[in-house]
Design a protein around this motif. Structure first.
Motif, PDB file in Angstrom:
ATOM      1  N   MET A  44      -1.902 -13.193 -11.547  1.00 45.92           N
ATOM      2  CA  MET A  44      -1.789 -14.628 -11.808  1.00 45.92           C
ATOM      3  C   MET A  44      -1.903 -15.448 -10.530  1.00 45.92           C
ATOM      4  SD  MET A  44       1.204 -14.710 -14.736  1.00 45.92           S
ATOM      5  CE  MET A  44       1.143 -16.498 -14.919  1.00 45.92           C
ATOM      6  N   ALA A  45      -1.341 -14.928  -9.432  1.00 44.10           N
ATOM      7  CA  ALA A  45      -1.409 -15.659  -8.163  1.00 44.10           C
ATOM      8  C   ALA A  45      -2.807 -15.626  -7.562  1.00 44.10           C
ATOM      9  CB  ALA A  45      -0.399 -15.077  -7.175  1.00 44.10           C
ATOM     10  N   ALA A  46      -3.571 -14.562  -7.854  1.00 44.79           N
ATOM     11  CA  ALA A  46      -4.896 -14.399  -7.239  1.00 44.79           C
ATOM     12  C   ALA A  46      -6.025 -14.941  -8.104  1.00 44.79           C
ATOM     13  CB  ALA A  46      -5.152 -12.915  -6.947  1.00 44.79           C
ATOM     14  N   ARG A  47      -5.730 -15.374  -9.329  1.00 44.18           N
ATOM     15  CA  ARG A  47      -6.809 -15.687 -10.277  1.00 44.18           C
ATOM     16  C   ARG A  47      -7.672 -16.875  -9.851  1.00 44.18           C
ATOM     17  NH1 ARG A  47      -2.269 -18.050 -12.078  1.00 44.18           N
ATOM     18  NH2 ARG A  47      -2.382 -20.143 -12.985  1.00 44.18           N
ATOM     19  N   ASN A  48      -7.121 -17.829  -9.083  1.00 48.47           N
ATOM     20  CA  ASN A  48      -7.898 -19.007  -8.679  1.00 48.47           C
ATOM     21  C   ASN A  48      -8.632 -18.828  -7.356  1.00 48.47           C
ATOM     22  OD1 ASN A  48      -7.308 -20.555 -10.936  1.00 48.47           O
ATOM     23  ND2 ASN A  48      -5.429 -21.380 -10.042  1.00 48.47           N
ATOM     24  N   LEU A  49      -8.483 -17.661  -6.745  1.00 47.74           N
ATOM     25  CA  LEU A  49      -9.164 -17.406  -5.481  1.00 47.74           C
ATOM     26  C   LEU A  49     -10.634 -17.064  -5.729  1.00 47.74           C
ATOM     27  CD1 LEU A  49      -6.530 -15.183  -3.625  1.00 47.74           C
ATOM     28  CD2 LEU A  49      -7.038 -17.587  -3.190  1.00 47.74           C
TER      29      LEU A  49
END
Length: 242
Positions: A44-49
């Motif tokens: 979830m933390a990496a999904r927008n990278l």
């Protein structure tokens, strides 16, 4: 070398094979259940990278999570003496779940990829540290004081988090609703930690039905609030770099 000599070398002279494999199986199950939460946070933390930064975030996020678990495992006896630890950790995890949902608009400022990467890693490590409390305490209990089994538990958790994070990312991309399922799991974990806090355990024991209401209210506030903020962010124009 017979089994008894091997166990003696591992500092488990008073153990038999049945006790060893029972403890090992318990640790595997604990890691399968609890490391899954960590994998969801990483995804979830990496999904927008950007795509080329996602794998780095997963690898470095997992590395950070393992390091914090090692440190917490070493200090597990000290951690058990901290009053309100689970209560504070649970409240922090509720906030993290809300932030992960409310930041799901996907808007990025051009040229801010380094900051985005740093932000993702910070979120991953903080969340993993909070959830690692449950994992470390559970594994330490199942290991019955055996450092060897604790190390095995840490080694098992690494591939679970890496593989689980990659799978969760693919699910989020294909089925965006997965974000809310992941957030719901985090909320459940957070409330469970709060209810398990020894300082207020007596209160929950006196009104056990209230725990169900707390789970429901937490789900509604975090998931509903995160969805509303995310929807507002999506309808707003993306920020431009200066």
């Amino acid at each position: 070398m017979d089994v008894s000599n091997l166990l003696a070398m591992l500092g488990m002279a008073d153990w038999d094979m049945a006790k060893f494999f029972t403890a090992l199986l318990s640790i595997v199950v604990i890691d399968l259940v609890l490391a899954g939460d960590n994998a969801i946070v990483i995804a979830m933390a990496a999904r927008n990278l950007p795509d080329h930064l996602r794998k780095k975030a997963i690898i470095w996020g997992t590395f950070g999570a393992v390091i914090t678990r090692v440190l917490m495992t070493i200090a597990v006896v000290w951690l058990l003496k901290i009053p309100g630890l689970l209560l504070i950790g649970g409240a922090a995890l509720l906030w993290i779940a809300y932030r992960l949902l409310s930041d799901s608009s996907g808007h990025q400022i051009e040229g801010s990829k380094i900051n985005s990467m740093a932000s993702a890693l910070k979120t991953i490590i903080i969340a993993d540290t909070v959830m690692g409390i449950d994992n470390v305490l559970a594994v330490a209990g199942a290991a019955h004081g055996s450092i060897f089994l604790v190390i095995i538990g840490l080694l098992i958790s690494v591939p679970i988090m890496v593989w689980g994070s990659t799978l969760a990312l693919k699910l989020i991309e294909k089925f965006p609703v997965t974000i809310y399922i992941g957030a719901a799991i985090l909320v459940y974990t957070a409330v469970h930690m709060i209810i398990a806090e020894p300082l207020i355990a007596g209160f929950w024991d006196s009104v056990p039905w209230l725990t169900y209401i707390v789970y429901i209210v937490a789900m509604v506030i975090v998931l509903g609030g995160g969805w509303m903020v995310s929807r507002t962010n999506k309808s707003a124009p993306p920020a431009q770099a200066k």
